[in-house]
Scaffold this motif. Structure first.
Motif, short mmCIF file in Angstrom:
data_model
loop_
_atom_site.label_atom_id
_atom_site.label_comp_id
_atom_site.label_asym_id
_atom_site.label_seq_id
_atom_site.Cartn_x
_atom_site.Cartn_y
_atom_site.Cartn_z
N PRO A 188 0.82 -1.21 0.00
CA PRO A 188 0.00 0.00 0.00
C PRO A 188 0.85 1.25 0.00
CG PRO A 188 0.05 -0.99 2.18
CD PRO A 188 0.72 -1.97 1.25
N VAL A 189 0.34 2.29 -0.64
CA VAL A 189 1.02 3.58 -0.65
C VAL A 189 0.67 4.31 0.63
CG1 VAL A 189 1.22 5.80 -1.82
CG2 VAL A 189 0.96 3.70 -3.15
N CYS A 229 8.28 9.06 -1.17
CA CYS A 229 9.50 8.53 -1.76
C CYS A 229 9.28 7.08 -2.17
CB CYS A 229 10.68 8.62 -0.79
SG CYS A 229 10.54 7.56 0.67
N LEU A 230 10.09 6.64 -3.10
CA LEU A 230 10.16 5.24 -3.48
C LEU A 230 11.45 4.69 -2.90
CD1 LEU A 230 9.38 2.70 -5.19
CD2 LEU A 230 10.70 3.72 -7.05
N VAL A 231 11.35 3.62 -2.12
CA VAL A 231 12.52 2.96 -1.54
C VAL A 231 12.79 1.70 -2.33
CG1 VAL A 231 13.51 1.89 0.51
CG2 VAL A 231 12.04 3.89 0.75
N LEU A 232 14.00 1.60 -2.88
CA LEU A 232 14.42 0.41 -3.62
C LEU A 232 15.31 -0.40 -2.71
CD1 LEU A 232 15.33 2.29 -6.91
CD2 LEU A 232 13.28 0.93 -6.52
N THR A 285 6.56 2.47 -1.30
CA THR A 285 6.49 3.92 -1.20
C THR A 285 6.06 4.31 0.20
OG1 THR A 285 4.20 3.95 -1.98
CG2 THR A 285 5.94 4.22 -3.63
N ALA A 286 6.47 5.51 0.62
CA ALA A 286 6.14 5.98 1.95
C ALA A 286 6.25 7.50 2.00
CB ALA A 286 7.08 5.37 3.00
N ALA A 305 12.14 -2.71 3.67
CA ALA A 305 12.35 -2.72 2.23
C ALA A 305 13.82 -2.79 1.87
CB ALA A 305 11.73 -1.47 1.60
N ILE A 306 14.66 -2.07 2.61
CA ILE A 306 16.08 -2.02 2.25
C ILE A 306 16.73 -3.38 2.45
CG2 ILE A 306 18.30 -0.93 2.76
CD1 ILE A 306 16.72 1.54 3.61
#
Length: 312
Positions: free
Chosen positions: A5-6, A90-93, A148-149, A195-196
């Protein structure tokens, strides 16, 4: 697998002055549409004044993309799932991932503006180990590689300091790494930690992976193999390769290639070396291979890239 979820977008969570300052700084550093690289490794800004669809595939390393104005949809990974995010998000990859068909919504009056920072593998490992040893590394509630967050105010302010430091030759080597470390630490103490990277492999292999990356940096100018690096940190090649990707988010050979490309970039810009000389100095055995790899990473040939940076 359903898309994560965003997070709810709440502009009031970020001080207006700090957000506007970072947005204006990025706008000032992007005189034309497209990608503008900072001199600090892995830091780049984007501007688009109209909707743009990327048809090519980009392979991205662990990183964070902060959108300052406009909206973006990213299609990540083999399943082509879509993540939508906009200003104050932001988008975290979390790991090396293919990004295909990114759509940017923007206008001439309100261009899409964003800043992207690759998260250095050695900085990630160092921060993971420090937080794990202190007992303050958050246990991930769920493990997903990309999400995303909302962006916290501390991260916005750290990015502003990083951009300023990247402009000055002395600050770039002294203050900029401190800003990057703060960004990494703050992300790892937030929901982005899941996520990281999950912390499981860090406590077991983190110190060895950190040592391995330092070994890579010292020996970029000669051929390196996974077996040699694994032997240096007293691990089997297979276990080392698995642990390296688990902790750093990229394969060992991808890490070596990216380190070489960044070093070659700085040799061309800072020392004035010709592309072929810079490629040889950092360990590329083939000029053609260097040109292909450089173009994939920086979206220009080495010569074009140097001319663009010097002109801008």
């Amino acid at each position: 697998m359903p898309a994560p979820p965003v997070a709810d977008n709440k502009p009031e969570a970020i001080p207006t002055a700090a957000w506007a300052r970072l947005r204006d700084m990025v706008a000032a550093r992007t005189p034309a549409d497209g990608r503008t690289d900072a001199l600090y490794p892995g830091l780049r800004c984007y501007r688009f004044s109209r909707p743009v669809r990327y048809e090519k595939t980009q392979r991205l390393t662990p990183g964070v993309v902060v959108v300052l104005q406009g909206r973006k949809t990213a299609h990540l990974g083999g399943d082509r799932r879509s993540l939508d995010y906009g200003a104050t998000q932001c988008l975290v990859l979390g790991a090396e991932v293919a990004c295909l068909g990114t759509v940017v919504g923007a206008s001439a009056e309100h261009p899409y503006l964003a800043i992207h920072l690759d998260l250095p593998p050695d900085m990630l490992v160092k921060s993971f180990v420090a937080l794990a040893e202190s007992g303050t590394l958050a246990e991930p509630a769920r493990v997903t590689e990309n999400f995303t967050a909302a962006v916290g105010p501390e991260v916005v302010e750290a990015f502003a300091r990083l951009l300023l430091a990247a402009d000055d030759p002395v600050d770039r080597h002294t203050l900029a790494p401190l800003a990057v470390e703060e960004i990494v630490l703050r992300l790892l103490r937030s929901e982005a930690a899941a996520a990281i990277r999950s912390a499981g492999a860090v406590t077991k292999a983190g110190a060895r992976i950190q040592t391995a990356i330092a070994f890579m940096r010292r020996h970029l100018g000669r051929p390196l193999s996974v077996a040699e690096i694994a032997s240096h940190v007293h691990m089997s090649p297979s276990h080392f390769a698995h642990s390296f990707r688990e902790v750093a988010g990229v394969t060992p050979m991808r890490c070596i290639r990216d380190l070489r490309l960044e070093e070659a970039r700085m040799l061309m810009l800072g020392a004035g070396l010709r592309p072929g000389d810079a490629a040889a100095k950092v360990g590329f055995e083939s000029a053609a291979h260097f040109h292909r790899a450089f173009r994939r990473r920086f979206e220009a040939t080495p010569a074009e890239y140097v001319r663009r940076v010097q002109a801008g």
